[in-house]
Design an enzyme around this catalytic site. Structure first.
Site, mmCIF file in Angstrom:
data_model
loop_
_atom_site.group_PDB
_atom_site.id
_atom_site.type_symbol
_atom_site.label_atom_id
_atom_site.label_comp_id
_atom_site.label_asym_id
_atom_site.label_seq_id
_atom_site.Cartn_x
_atom_site.Cartn_y
_atom_site.Cartn_z
ATOM 1 N N TRP A 46 36.737 -38.750 21.947
ATOM 2 C CA TRP A 46 35.505 -38.951 21.406
ATOM 3 C C TRP A 46 34.176 -38.105 22.354
ATOM 4 C CZ3 TRP A 46 34.616 -41.055 17.070
ATOM 5 C CH2 TRP A 46 35.442 -42.123 16.573
ATOM 6 N N GLU A 103 39.951 -50.749 23.973
ATOM 7 C CA GLU A 103 40.055 -50.433 22.483
ATOM 8 C C GLU A 103 41.703 -50.570 22.241
ATOM 9 O OE1 GLU A 103 36.061 -48.088 21.222
ATOM 10 O OE2 GLU A 103 38.010 -46.629 21.537
ATOM 11 N N ASN A 124 39.964 -40.484 12.656
ATOM 12 C CA ASN A 124 40.144 -40.886 14.107
ATOM 13 C C ASN A 124 41.457 -41.723 14.094
ATOM 14 O OD1 ASN A 124 37.464 -42.559 13.372
ATOM 15 N ND2 ASN A 124 38.295 -43.790 15.034
ATOM 16 N N ASP A 125 41.540 -42.986 14.739
ATOM 17 C CA ASP A 125 42.784 -43.484 14.938
ATOM 18 C C ASP A 125 43.747 -43.766 13.929
ATOM 19 O OD1 ASP A 125 40.542 -44.352 16.924
ATOM 20 O OD2 ASP A 125 40.755 -46.528 16.756
ATOM 21 N N GLN A 143 41.667 -44.417 10.358
ATOM 22 C CA GLN A 143 40.251 -44.423 10.482
ATOM 23 C C GLN A 143 39.638 -43.235 9.802
ATOM 24 O OE1 GLN A 143 38.192 -47.443 12.333
ATOM 25 N NE2 GLN A 143 39.823 -47.941 11.096
ATOM 26 N N ARG A 183 37.813 -56.121 18.770
ATOM 27 C CA ARG A 183 38.198 -55.415 17.457
ATOM 28 C C ARG A 183 39.623 -54.957 18.167
ATOM 29 N NH1 ARG A 183 34.097 -52.513 20.126
ATOM 30 N NH2 ARG A 183 34.737 -50.516 21.102
ATOM 31 N N ASP A 184 40.190 -54.423 16.856
ATOM 32 C CA ASP A 184 41.667 -53.592 16.934
ATOM 33 C C ASP A 184 42.644 -54.662 16.874
ATOM 34 O OD1 ASP A 184 39.567 -51.556 16.722
ATOM 35 O OD2 ASP A 184 39.830 -50.971 18.865
HETATM 36 C C1 FRU Z 1 39.009 -46.376 18.866
HETATM 37 C C2 FRU Z 1 37.741 -47.056 17.971
HETATM 38 C C3 FRU Z 1 38.297 -48.326 17.765
HETATM 39 C C4 FRU Z 1 37.443 -48.787 16.364
HETATM 40 C C5 FRU Z 1 37.742 -47.538 15.823
HETATM 41 C C6 FRU Z 1 36.413 -47.209 14.851
HETATM 42 O O1 FRU Z 1 38.672 -44.931 18.724
HETATM 43 O O2 FRU Z 1 36.634 -47.150 18.823
HETATM 44 O O3 FRU Z 1 37.930 -49.432 18.804
HETATM 45 O O4 FRU Z 1 37.895 -49.617 15.933
HETATM 46 O O5 FRU Z 1 37.704 -46.502 16.608
HETATM 47 O O6 FRU Z 1 36.637 -46.012 13.882
#
Ligand code: FRU
Length: 567
Positions: A353, A269, A94-95, A111, A216-217
């Site tokens: 998502w 996020e 993902n990210d 990620q 987070r992030d």
């Molecule tokens: C965004 C997220 C972030 C988190 C990550 C987890 O897509 O939800 O907030 O750090 O993905 O993989």
């Protein structure tokens, strides 16, 4: 907190890949799952699965009571694999994380669950590039550990060793990211002493902890005017972005909070703060915030605010929210740090998502958008808005595909066969004729549409169309049959310029991805696509009124991803 074992490198990933079998048959319904048949995906051992989801997107492979999903490599894995967009060899991505130019190469961390095509067991995957287009896979850079999963974060070049963590006079990459467990999310610092290949956590971690499981992030920039590092980090459920300052990247002082502001959504996020040049002179600060779920097109969306930043507080210019995309598959946008020439360049995850863990590939899931150069531009109504353009894509163009068409009468069309298995770029601008006078009432909406159709003989069509009467553009992926799911909605639209029968578009179609840049990049639509069969022709159609085509360029793009793809 239930402690989990430290993951032991990639042994389970290898196991996953060795379980893979090559599927046979055609696309769509014929995606037969070949011998040895469905195999249970690796799962976290009983007792180590999360007791509760810690985000808005729990991982099905990791939930108590979840059914194990089959993981096999099928022909669809190659058919849907992009050739010019980054995607992981196997597992789930993902990210984008840690986007940084280190003075010689570009890093793309991401990620990554190396064990299964579902979110979970999050590590930082890694690839490097010299041009942001052609990527080399690198070993995993940050592991899941007993302290938690390695969630999203950034990497900065500590050129002056302001952290004091490198040897005297040396510089290096520093990652700041979230360690996440169901009970806690706190910010960790890790340094790399091998040019970004691997990072190790410092003993002082966490460097920022407010006792929250929804924090987070982090993204960190160096703010020149105040000579300090500034972090933006999401208090996700509070819908706030917190600003912190530091001079050594290890000690952080709270500066201010931004929000709640913008879309309601569930989680805020991946905040990103960057100064972006305004076309014609000057610059403004832009704060990007990803929201999930709760986007107006459904699920994941990235919103942005244009304003000023004085080193401690972000002040938006107005109460307007911008969206980076009018479709729904560009999320968690992150900006490059240390870009040569201070260019503002971003990459987003090309996914949502709502369905990313159900896509019709089996051994890999997730890809990134093309790198995008960002500027701010006043639109025809005077708003200062984000404009995006694929960066450096011209360098991948091969000989143009011969296709000439300067004029289409009302009801006429022109088409050209498409080469199979290659990414295509289409550049087109056209003006739809004035509507004929004296139309009966009720017919005005049908007085001129220009439609770009990518289709095949099985009746599948992807259309991108311009309605000259209302000055709006649409993307319609509903007539593609390779994936159906309630949230995988079909149509998206955006206004272009009011009262303007002219439009311009640049689009990239690459296996399961479509990126549309319209109106000089002021309207961008990013969409996943799953035709059951190859799209074998391009057709341009004028309906209701004729159209003059001013620009038409169709290019094959050179394959740069060293992966098994359709060709
Ligand atoms: C965004 C997220 C972030 C988190 C990550 C987890 O897509 O939800 O907030 O750090 O993905 O993989």
């Amino acid at each position: 907190m239930t402690e989990r074992p430290v993951s032991t490198g990639l042994s389970r990933r290898r196991a996953l890949v060795s379980l893979a079998a090559t599927g046979g048959g055609l696309m769509g319904a014929a995606f037969a799952q070949a011998a040895p048949g469905p195999v249970a995906a690796p799962r976290a051992p009983e007792g180590e699965r999360k007791a509760e989801p810690n985000a808005s997107h729990p991982s099905p492979a990791d939930q108590p009571g979840a059914t194990a999903h089959p993981v096999i490599r099928t022909q669809s894995d190659a058919f849907y694999r992009p050739t010019v967009h980054y995607s992981p060899e196997s597992g789930f991505m993902n990210d984008p994380n840690g986007l940084v130019h280190d003075g010689s190469v570009y890093h793309l961390y991401y990620q990554y669950d190396p064990f299964a095509p579902y979110a979970g067991h999050v590590h930082w995957g890694h690839a490097t590039s010299k041009d942001l287009l052609s990527w080399q896979d690198q070993p995993i850079a940050i592991n899941e550990t007993p302290a938690g999963e390695a969630f999203t974060g950034c990497a900065v070049l500590d050129a002056q060793n302001s952290s004091g963590l490198f040897k005297e006079g040396q510089s290096g990459l520093v990652a700041l990211y979230t360690r996440a467990t169901p009970k806690k999310q706190s910010q960790y610092l890790a340094i790399s002493e091998d040019g970004g290949q691997s990072f190790h956590d410092i003993a002082q971690n966490p460097v920022l902890d407010i006792g929250s499981n929804s924090f987070r992030d982090p993204q960190v920039i160096f703010h020149e005017p105040t000579r300090q590092w500034v972090m933006v980090v999401a208090k996700s459920r509070l819908h706030q972005i917190a600003f912190y300052a530091s001079i050594d990247l290890r000690h952080w002082v709270h500066l201010s909070d931004f929000g709640p502001s913008g879309l309601y959504g569930v989680d805020y996020e991946c905040p990103n703060l960057i100064e972006i040049p305004v076309e014609g002179g000057g610059s403004r600060w832009v704060l990007f915030i990803s929201v999930n779920p709760g986007g107006p097109t459904g699920g994941s969306i990235t919103q942005y605010f244009v304003g000023s930043f004085d080193g401690s507080r972000f002040t938006p210019d107005d109460t307007v929210i911008g969206l980076t995309d009018f479709a729904k598959d560009a999320y968690a946008l992150q900006c490059y740090q240390n870009m040569p020439g201070k260019q503002a360049v971003s990459i987003a995850w090309l996914g949502n998502w709502q369905y990313c863990q159900e896509l019709p590939t089996q051994s890999w899931r997730g890809c990134m958008t093309l790198p995008r150069l960002m500027t701010l531009r006043h639109d025809s109504a005077g708003w200062l808005r984000l404009a995006q353009a694929p960066r450096g894509l011209e360098t991948l163009r091969e000989a143009p595909i011969a296709f000439t068409c300067q004029r289409l009468a009302a009801g006429a069309s022109a088409s050209v066969p498409l080469p199979p298995g290659v990414a295509l770029e289409l550049v087109l601008s056209a003006t739809v004729d004035q509507m004929p006078p004296n139309l009966p009432l009720g017919d005005k909406g049908r007085t001129g549409r220009f439609v770009i159709v990518f289709g095949n003989d099985m009746g599948e069509n992807l259309t991108i169309g311009f309605d000259a009467f209302s000055g709006q553009l649409w993307i319609d992926r509903a007539d593609l049959n390779g994936f159906k799911q309630p949230f995988f909605t079909g149509q998206f639209s955006t206004p272009l310029n009011a009262d303007d029968r002219h439009f311009d578009i640049r689009l990239v179609l690459d296996a399961c991805t479509l990126e549309v840049f319209a109106n000089g990049g002021l309207s961008v639509g990013t969409a996943l696509l799953f035709p059951a069969n190859p799209l074998s022709f391009l057709k341009l159609e004028a309906t209701g009124a004729g159209a003059s085509i001013e620009t038409l360029g169709l290019y094959r793009l050179r394959k740069v991803m060293p992966r098994e793809t359709a060709l």
